[in-house]
Write an enzyme that holds these catalytic residues in place. Structure first.
Site, mmCIF file in Angstrom:
data_model
loop_
_atom_site.group_PDB
_atom_site.id
_atom_site.type_symbol
_atom_site.label_atom_id
_atom_site.label_comp_id
_atom_site.label_asym_id
_atom_site.label_seq_id
_atom_site.Cartn_x
_atom_site.Cartn_y
_atom_site.Cartn_z
ATOM 1 N N LYS A 10 0.854 -1.181 0.000
ATOM 2 C CA LYS A 10 0.000 0.000 0.000
ATOM 3 C C LYS A 10 0.892 1.234 0.000
ATOM 4 O O LYS A 10 1.810 1.342 0.828
ATOM 5 C CB LYS A 10 -0.878 0.008 1.258
ATOM 6 C CG LYS A 10 -2.086 0.928 1.165
ATOM 7 C CD LYS A 10 -3.115 0.373 0.202
ATOM 8 C CE LYS A 10 -4.540 0.784 0.494
ATOM 9 N NZ LYS A 10 -5.474 0.010 -0.332
ATOM 10 N N THR A 54 -3.958 -5.157 0.895
ATOM 11 C CA THR A 54 -3.291 -3.870 1.115
ATOM 12 C C THR A 54 -4.157 -2.980 2.009
ATOM 13 O O THR A 54 -3.641 -2.108 2.703
ATOM 14 C CB THR A 54 -2.958 -3.169 -0.217
ATOM 15 O OG1 THR A 54 -4.170 -2.833 -0.895
ATOM 16 C CG2 THR A 54 -2.099 -4.051 -1.101
ATOM 17 N N ARG A 165 29.546 31.358 -10.688
ATOM 18 C CA ARG A 165 28.172 31.144 -11.128
ATOM 19 C C ARG A 165 27.271 30.973 -9.909
ATOM 20 O O ARG A 165 27.733 30.788 -8.787
ATOM 21 C CB ARG A 165 28.082 29.905 -12.019
ATOM 22 C CG ARG A 165 28.514 28.625 -11.316
ATOM 23 C CD ARG A 165 28.262 27.380 -12.185
ATOM 24 N NE ARG A 165 28.658 26.165 -11.470
ATOM 25 C CZ ARG A 165 28.476 24.936 -11.918
ATOM 26 N NH1 ARG A 165 27.924 24.743 -13.100
ATOM 27 N NH2 ARG A 165 28.848 23.886 -11.192
ATOM 28 N N GLN A 207 29.941 18.076 -8.238
ATOM 29 C CA GLN A 207 30.542 16.862 -7.683
ATOM 30 C C GLN A 207 31.465 17.183 -6.512
ATOM 31 O O GLN A 207 31.479 16.475 -5.504
ATOM 32 C CB GLN A 207 31.358 16.132 -8.769
ATOM 33 C CG GLN A 207 30.527 15.373 -9.810
ATOM 34 C CD GLN A 207 30.147 16.223 -11.010
ATOM 35 O OE1 GLN A 207 30.050 17.465 -10.925
ATOM 36 N NE2 GLN A 207 29.894 15.577 -12.135
ATOM 37 N N HIS A 235 19.683 25.130 -12.797
ATOM 38 C CA HIS A 235 20.444 26.121 -13.555
ATOM 39 C C HIS A 235 19.837 27.519 -13.459
ATOM 40 O O HIS A 235 18.627 27.702 -13.593
ATOM 41 C CB HIS A 235 20.516 25.706 -15.026
ATOM 42 C CG HIS A 235 21.094 24.340 -15.228
ATOM 43 N ND1 HIS A 235 22.375 24.015 -14.858
ATOM 44 C CD2 HIS A 235 20.570 23.206 -15.752
ATOM 45 C CE1 HIS A 235 22.604 22.745 -15.152
ATOM 46 N NE2 HIS A 235 21.527 22.225 -15.697
#
Lengths: 271, 271, 271, 271
Positions: A10, A54, A165, A207, A235
């Site tokens: 469920k 369920t 950035r 990263q 972005h």
């Protein structure tokens, strides 16, 4: 033909528990999924003798919530895992929960802060019980100390190198507790160190920051064995204002939803 | 056949402005809609001489963001309204903006708190300029001091009366500033009084609390002429645990998404 | 302070009715909203004597569905409007329904085609009953015969003129039936003429095609008095492939969600 | 600490390709994800020498779409997999695509039918290339020939047994092609047999029908090695109309979104 794998359960059981024992009311708000794997082959041939409905799973979540504390969601999920794991034919139970935080306004009024949510997944099978907790939808942004340069250029590369950035992401973290560790309240500290590391890191790439965040979390909490981070790169594109006779010194950006970069990794303690 | 009404524009312009003049960076995050009404009938017959491109509208938002401050979103929207209102054929401009709040982590890092967002709609036509600001997605809940009883019962009524239910809602408020009022920073105080009134009110119905919240906002801020509140009733249904031999003293609830009650009203100062 | 306007009701009542009288089963799938306006001022002061519970509204929808046919959604909505319009204090009823189509596979199996959905809004007040039906989420695209040129250029205009662009939109249409008209099955023909006109029109702008579609609908169906079309411009941006030494003769596009142009107008029969 | 696993890439690249070589235009509409795994450890330490920018991945999708046919999405995805698989440090490439169908109206106009979408995932690593295609969001419902009885009852079971319920689900299927098989057009036949089996099956449970559907697909298409079906149970709850003096002979239902049962299994050819 062979039934090679099966799972059922469920999903999206919405549970709110209010505790009014004291004048200061407590509130827990969860969305719970229950999933079972097992030797359910007869069910697939039309024999339901082994098939826990369920609907029964849903009822069990609510009844357990009345009978047991749920303030420590890992413990509540583990109880459910133990209950369903004892059923006939079940070889694996997966209880997943998302906890929706509420902030207190008064003794009995609350505001939902939005933002991030706590998660936990308890998996129980013959090899034992694993608990993976985490945080999702933790949206952070920094306006500097984020670069991306030195990447390879081929005939399809147009992205300019940048030393400055915007770095915006929605952090999803999932950490695995060492066996036997039960101080799940450490999640608050792990969340805090993830945020602080994001804010302070001098980033060469998503990263690069991901690894720093993961290592900081492992360093801060000996009780976790490994951590997986998923960092979508939300972005922010610099708008070209030159057609209007204007410069744009890293000031005006378009926030875009798609496409997005998606960076994922697991960092684990070395043996 | 007659062109009885027309409107066009650009929706969902996503604008982020970063100000780095000081070491403490400032960040504004907006989604802006521009809509024009006017005597654009020739456009509908294929003559585009009067049809300002919606792409131009988008460009204008970004260029204005470079040229002007946007920290006071009402003022920024008003500038855009004045600009487009001066275009040929335009009889009415509607600039709508949603401001997505960010909370500061450090000088240049931020976290998105989620939760509620600020809104503003600036409408400019021959009769002048109207500014309606507000807040949306403000999710609050109280665990007591909420009743619903004394309502009429007909052959389709099954709802029991209750003196003590959960009251959960996602507040959307929109208030209209008096002409000439420009201290838009009052929004923080209006939001606060809405929350406090929700928390403290002894509620006989959603309507009852709605009116108290609206009146409190008008009392707290003389600069607003009227306020409209929209309160969806996010039902929390008490789970029937008797089949499991358990009672449920207002403790275990299902949070449901649909259907939902929806209560809306406008409260205005009497002349 | 004065209660200047108020409205309340139940939103998103999900109703599925199956008729099994014949071997060929019939299936109707609706989402219904009920909204009332009226002299409910005492409710806002805590007196619920006049406040029909929204739970009762929901029950009424289901009970009426058992007692009456719902295959003609306008007629079903009108019954509900008449029922609630007869309640004390009610001055205006608004019943809105979205019908989710299902396509037949066999006598008793169906597939949901997705795509567009039928809508209807029945409004009943002292001046009578108005029925506005329509279609929403009708997504169409044409690869040619769409131009946009001759529009004004100012200092913020960068959009090039084009004689041949992709034109993609998600049509929402709402038409008002003349008083007394009850042949609601004409909706199929109106939908068809909207599609055919979109496909065949030599478009100078979204506005230009909107008017042609609206006029075609009015011409095709004398029973409707006016029609409003809402056409979001789902932009397909030509990708610049020149950095990769490739041309792009109107072949490779990015489909973008936001921002989007939004064109809306009402066309009415002249007196 | 060790980087135990990592993956990165670009998600949600929206690609539309129009081919106008003939008067009958062709249209392909895809959302593409590119994901790479590999020995990217230096990237996580701040050295981007190996880090193909996700922006480059996006550009590559568009450039390849110009250079190569995309009408067979599996072949297009395989080309992308081969391209990125040849990059330094890459050990595994995963290209996932969702194809949004359009139905033809005229030579150059189309309507988006909504409903189900085609999917494909091409995975390339040292062991070879695997192609898993499928269909998602295929929503079907049957009004009879669906039972659920004979399931175990414990202290938390309240669900009554039923011999005749509504069975509604949104099918997601994913089938793996045998190595070397390239006739991807079989997908149309697989989809058809899934639908027909759903419609015709005398169901004892969702699991029971799932297996019948999977076996029928394997029987119909020798080119596929295994198939996984995911069937959410979109519950339709019978409304209790007895408080209103009405019966409800399987006629009036509430369609609910949550919670929902979720049944998943893989069926594979025996060796």
């Amino acid at each position: 033909m062979t039934l090679a794998w099966n799972r059922y359960g469920k999903a999206r059981v919405r549970l709110v528990k209010v505790t009014k024992a004291l004048p200061v009311h407590e509130l827990i708000d969860l969305t719970v999924d229950v999933q079972l794997e097992g030797t359910f082959d007869p069910v697939y041939d039309g024999d339901n003798t082994l098939c826990v409905a369920t609907d029964t799973m849903k009822n069990t979540v609510y009844a357990f919530a009345r009978q047991h504390p749920v303030d420590q969601v890992e413990g509540f999920a583990r109880r459910l895992a133990d209950h369903f794991g004892a059923k006939q034919a079940v070889t694996k139970v997966r209880i997943a929960a998302v906890e929706h935080p509420w902030a207190r306004l008064t003794n009995h009024a609350f505001i939902q802060p939005g933002g991030d949510q706590w998660t936990t997944v308890v998996t129980r099978d013959a090899s034992g019980t694993e608990i993976v907790s985490g945080v999702t939808n933790l949206v952070v942004l920094k306006t500097t100390d984020s670069a991306f340069a030195g990447f390879p250029r081929d005939q399809f590369t147009t992205l300019p190198e940048t030393e400055n950035r915007i770095f915006a992401t929605s952090v999803t973290a999932r950490w695995t507790y060492r066996a036997g560790f039960t101080d799940y309240a450490v999640r608050v500290g792990i969340r805090q160190v993830l945020i602080e590391t994001f804010a302070a890191h001098d980033s060469r790439s998503v990263q690069h920051t991901l690894k720093a965040m993961a290592e900081a979390a492992l360093a801060a909490c000996p009780g976790i064995a490994e951590i997986t981070l998923s960092l979508p790169n939300r972005h922010h594109l610099l708008v070209d204002l030159t057609p209007f006779g204007l410069d744009n010194p890293n000031e005006i950006f378009v926030a875009t939803d798609q496409p997005f970069g998606l960076i994922e990794a697991t960092v684990r303690r070395s043996r």
